[in-house]
Write an enzyme that holds these catalytic residues in place. Structure first.
Site, PDB file in Angstrom:
ATOM      1  N   ARG A   1      48.902  17.380 -47.195  1.00 23.12           N
ATOM      2  CA  ARG A   1      48.031  17.207 -46.029  1.00 23.12           C
ATOM      3  C   ARG A   1      47.561  15.756 -46.002  1.00 23.12           C
ATOM      4  NH1 ARG A   1      44.423  15.473 -48.619  1.00 23.12           N
ATOM      5  NH2 ARG A   1      43.210  15.210 -46.727  1.00 23.12           N
ATOM      6  N   GLY A   2      46.826  15.432 -44.927  1.00 23.07           N
ATOM      7  CA  GLY A   2      46.422  14.036 -44.738  1.00 23.07           C
ATOM      8  C   GLY A   2      47.481  13.358 -43.883  1.00 23.07           C
TER       9      GLY A   2
ATOM     10  N   ARG B   1      52.360  20.950 -37.809  1.00 23.67           N
ATOM     11  CA  ARG B   1      50.930  20.820 -37.489  1.00 23.67           C
ATOM     12  C   ARG B   1      50.829  19.845 -36.310  1.00 23.67           C
ATOM     13  NH1 ARG B   1      46.979  19.428 -42.236  1.00 23.67           N
ATOM     14  NH2 ARG B   1      45.446  20.463 -40.928  1.00 23.67           N
TER      15      ARG B   1
ATOM     16  N   GLN C   1      38.242  19.936 -48.766  1.00 28.02           N
ATOM     17  CA  GLN C   1      38.995  18.737 -49.168  1.00 28.02           C
ATOM     18  C   GLN C   1      38.077  17.709 -49.831  1.00 28.02           C
ATOM     19  OE1 GLN C   1      39.367  20.323 -46.292  1.00 28.02           O
ATOM     20  NE2 GLN C   1      41.407  20.119 -45.414  1.00 28.02           N
TER      21      GLN C   1
ATOM     22  N   ASP D   1      43.342  11.321 -37.891  1.00 26.71           N
ATOM     23  CA  ASP D   1      44.618  12.016 -37.692  1.00 26.71           C
ATOM     24  C   ASP D   1      45.341  11.541 -36.450  1.00 26.71           C
ATOM     25  OD1 ASP D   1      42.938  13.961 -39.449  1.00 26.71           O
ATOM     26  OD2 ASP D   1      45.054  14.475 -39.713  1.00 26.71           O
TER      27      ASP D   1
HETATM   28  O1  MRU Z   1      43.556  19.194 -42.578  1.00 29.53           O
HETATM   29  P1  MRU Z   1      43.803  17.955 -43.381  1.00 29.53           P
HETATM   30  O2  MRU Z   1      43.318  18.051 -44.791  1.00 29.53           O
HETATM   31  O3  MRU Z   1      45.228  17.478 -43.276  1.00 29.53           O
HETATM   32  O4  MRU Z   1      42.898  16.854 -42.667  1.00 29.53           O
HETATM   33  C1  MRU Z   1      43.007  15.537 -43.125  1.00 29.53           C
HETATM   34  C2  MRU Z   1      42.022  14.623 -42.516  1.00 29.53           C
HETATM   35  O5  MRU Z   1      41.290  14.956 -41.614  1.00 29.53           O
HETATM   36  C3  MRU Z   1      42.043  13.209 -43.037  1.00 29.53           C
HETATM   37  O6  MRU Z   1      40.767  12.657 -42.972  1.00 29.53           O
HETATM   38  C4  MRU Z   1      43.011  12.374 -42.193  1.00 29.53           C
HETATM   39  O7  MRU Z   1      44.277  12.959 -42.139  1.00 29.53           O
HETATM   40  C5  MRU Z   1      43.144  10.986 -42.704  1.00 29.53           C
HETATM   41  S1  MRU Z   1      44.009  10.941 -44.251  1.00 29.53           S
HETATM   42  C6  MRU Z   1      44.128   9.335 -44.750  1.00 29.53           C
END
Ligand code: MRU
Length: 351
Positions: free
Chosen positions: A57-58, A98, A202, A243
């Site tokens: 993720r991220g 996603r 997270q 994102d």
């Molecule tokens: O649902 P996730 O854990 O993928 O969400 C991730 C985030 O919201 C992060 O803050 C974003 O992707 C930036 S990662 C450098």
């Protein structure tokens, strides 16, 4: 020196996404911090599953995963005797696993035109995306830390961050957490408030784990504490990742981010977004056009698989929110700092 060495260890030892030559190796982030389990992925359905359940993720890490995912799908197609239509459908399923983090679709779209040139070329392009992300992480950290030191009080700083934006979310040091690590390297961090980041934690599971490994002083606070911490003068600034960033600067990030931004606006302290240019989507005019992933109700009504709400109650589970640009002081990209509060926008600076 000790902190630096530890940070380097983090960079080397925590590789969220690794192409092995024939598979994608992921650290299963759903198991952290209690267990360090690696997944070796060779099939499209397993990669899509890992993305959907947030084993990886991220936004930047998803991009790299998507890029190597194209190579993996080509290998799978060869092994299983798929025709072009089946291979295309596999690549589509990775691209669309996603919807909010633009890096995933962006990276697949970057690599896809090279499929006709063969596997070696696809791997080369995916590796270039990964290398560019590592370089971007370093540059964002430097530009971001410089900006913060020029725009905050001259003393060790207290910072609020939300979700996880470190090595686990990217290819190098990360984005917002990379900036925090750079400030810590420079001896400028007093305390990091890591929002726990409900519902999947997270912040407490991943960000606190990375901060602990880096030896950076931190506390975990429940998401509901962030506004109070900020309004009571206990933080000097807040920084998050993104994102998807629209052309006007509206920024989608983990649910709860906009509450932090509103509190910073009320308190008159900087609210900062750190993200690579690959997270900026100039084809999206404003945040209203950003699709927000809606996740399963059970992530809200249960905690680690234990029911915590009445069984008849349904959870409402948007995974992201959009912070309007007017609440963002600046966006740190590897290309430049975009000073939103001074009238700059991604569109004016990056197109
Ligand atoms: O649902 P996730 O854990 O993928 O969400 C991730 C985030 O919201 C992060 O803050 C974003 O992707 C930036 S990662 C450098």
């Amino acid at each position: 020196l000790q902190i630096k060495k530890r940070i380097n260890e983090v960079i080397v030892s925590v590789k969220a996404v690794q192409w092995t030559g024939s598979s994608i190796q992921l650290i299963d982030q759903t198991k952290l911090p209690l267990e360090t389990v690696y997944l070796d992925i060779t099939e499209t359905h397993a990669l899509v599953d890992a993305i959907v359940r947030l084993a990886v993720r991220g936004a930047p890490a998803l991009g790299v995963c998507g890029a190597y995912g194209v190579a993996m799908a080509m290998l799978e197609a060869e092994q299983k005797g798929w025709d072009v239509t089946q291979q295309d459908a596999a690549i589509d399923s990775i691209r669309d696993a996603r919807p909010t983090a633009v890096n995933l679709a962006w990276a697949v779209d970057e690599v896809r035109p090279y499929v006709a040139q063969g596997l070696a070329k696809v791997i080369e392009v995916a590796a270039a995306i990964e290398a560019a992300d590592i370089a971007a992480n370093l540059q964002i950290a430097k530009l971001g830390a410089d900006w913060i030191l020029a725009n905050t009080p001259d003393r060790p700083l207290r910072v609020v961050t939300h979700c996880n934006t470190g090595a686990l979310a990217a290819s190098g040091r990360g984005t917002a957490l990379g900036v925090i690590q750079e400030l810590a390297d420079r001896g400028k961090i007093e305390l990091v408030y890591a929002d726990e980041t409900r519902p999947l934690l997270q912040g407490s599971r991943l960000t606190a784990w990375e901060l602990d490994q880096a030896g950076i002083n931190h506390v975990i606070q429940v998401d509901g504490a962030a506004a109070s911490t900020i309004l009571r003068g206990m933080a000097d600034f807040a920084i998050i990742g993104a994102d998807r960033i629209a052309a006007n600067g509206d920024s989608a990030n983990k649910i709860g981010s906009v509450s932090v931004a509103l509190a910073c606006h009320a308190a008159g302290i900087p609210f900062l977004v750190a993200a690579p240019v690959s997270t900026v989507d100039l084809t999206t005019a404003t945040g209203d056009e950003i699709e927000i992933e809606l996740r399963d109700s059970s992530e809200v009504t249960q905690l680690a698989g234990v029911q915590t709400a009445p069984t008849n109650s349904k959870g409402f589970n948007p995974a992201f929110d959009v912070t309007p640009a007017k609440y963002i002081s600046a966006i740190f990209t590897e290309a430049q700092v975009i000073e939103i509060a001074k009238g700059q926008t991604p569109e004016s600076e990056l197109s």
